[in-house]
Design a protein around this motif. Structure first.
Motif: not given
Length: 280
Positions: A19, A89, A91, A93-94, A181
């Motif tokens: 994050e 959120v 992750t 992948d984000t 991903y």
């Protein structure tokens, strides 16, 4: 009392905070007055985000999107700031998706070549990306000119891809992209890559001396029709088939490198029992 670490140990041992890294990249992209351009006798200053937004319509690879924020909204990515705190959120992948967007943006801006001076900001962003990839054991792969994706830094995958590259560049890149991903739960994409890989194997080996590999290809792929194979696939269920294809992918790579794994043998024994195959 725990031993105090020196600054170099602290920097080296720092764990990846996904994050925070997402926030840091956006802070760099949004930082004011980092990019300059001399226009009509004046030096104008911009954030990198402003440059992207102002020129997005000229990007070659923008699809039908006409605004950068529209593009981000479609991808469900949030630009956090003091007025808009992070509410999603994040992750790995984000974070990877954001990095891929930044790499795309850099490529597009280079192609446009509109005379901006990026100062140190691009170097700072690139440095952060490089460290993120190191900490997460990932790497950048160029699947086409200017099109880059993030994939796991897997020595086995890389070795097989390099082995295939002289014969079939497209397949070599597909192998590198298998673990992207976006393909994590995409059985149809995995099916396509595995089938292409199987065709390559058959063209290179008179006999695929691994009965477990051949069992899965011959009995659990829809390329042989939608009869018994479809029934077996349905019996296993989507989640199990997805895991099976991942295991098959790994086993095929090992086979090409002259290796086999007992784990795959045990997995196939279990699969045969699950689908009621007497040969198990």
């Amino acid at each position: 009392m725990s031993e105090r670490k020196n600054i170099w140990d602290i920097l080296s041992d720092k764990q990846l905070n996904i994050e925070q890294e997402y926030l840091n990249l956006w802070k760099l992209v949004s930082a004011d007055n980092q990019v300059t351009r001399y226009e009509r006798g004046y030096t104008n200053r911009y954030s990198l985000h402003e440059i992207i937004s102002n020129n997005f319509i000229d990007f070659r690879n923008r699809g039908t999107f006409i605004a950068f924020n529209e593009f981000l909204n479609y991808l469900e990515l949030q630009i956090p700031n003091s007025y808009n705190p992070l509410s999603m959120v994040v992750t790995i992948d984000t974070l990877n998706l954001l990095i891929e967007i930044i790499l795309l943006v850099f490529s597009e801006l280079d192609d446009l070549n509109y005379g901006y001076n990026y100062g140190d900001i691009r170097g700072s962003i690139s440095q952060n990306i490089e460290l993120i990839l190191q900490k997460s054991n990932q790497k950048v792969v160029e699947i086409e000119k200017g099109k880059q994706i993030i994939v796991p830094n897997d020595e086995t995958v890389t070795a097989v891809s390099e082995l295939i590259l002289p014969d079939d560049e497209k397949l070599a890149l597909s192998i590198l992209g298998y673990s992207h991903y976006a393909n994590k739960d995409n059985i149809s994409v995995k099916d396509k890559i595995l089938n292409d890989l199987h065709k390559y194997l058959k063209s290179k080996f008179e006999k695929i001396d691994n009965s477990n590999i051949e069992y899965v290809f011959n009995n659990l792929f829809l390329r042989h029709g939608k009869g018994e194979n479809k029934a077996r696939i349905d019996m296993l269920g989507v989640k199990a088939v997805n895991s099976l294809y991942d295991a098959l992918f790994r086993e095929v790579l090992y086979f090409m490198l002259g290796k086999e794994h007992e784990n795959f043998t045990e997995l196939i024994k279990g699969v045969k029992k699950e689908v009621g195959d007497a040969r198990g």
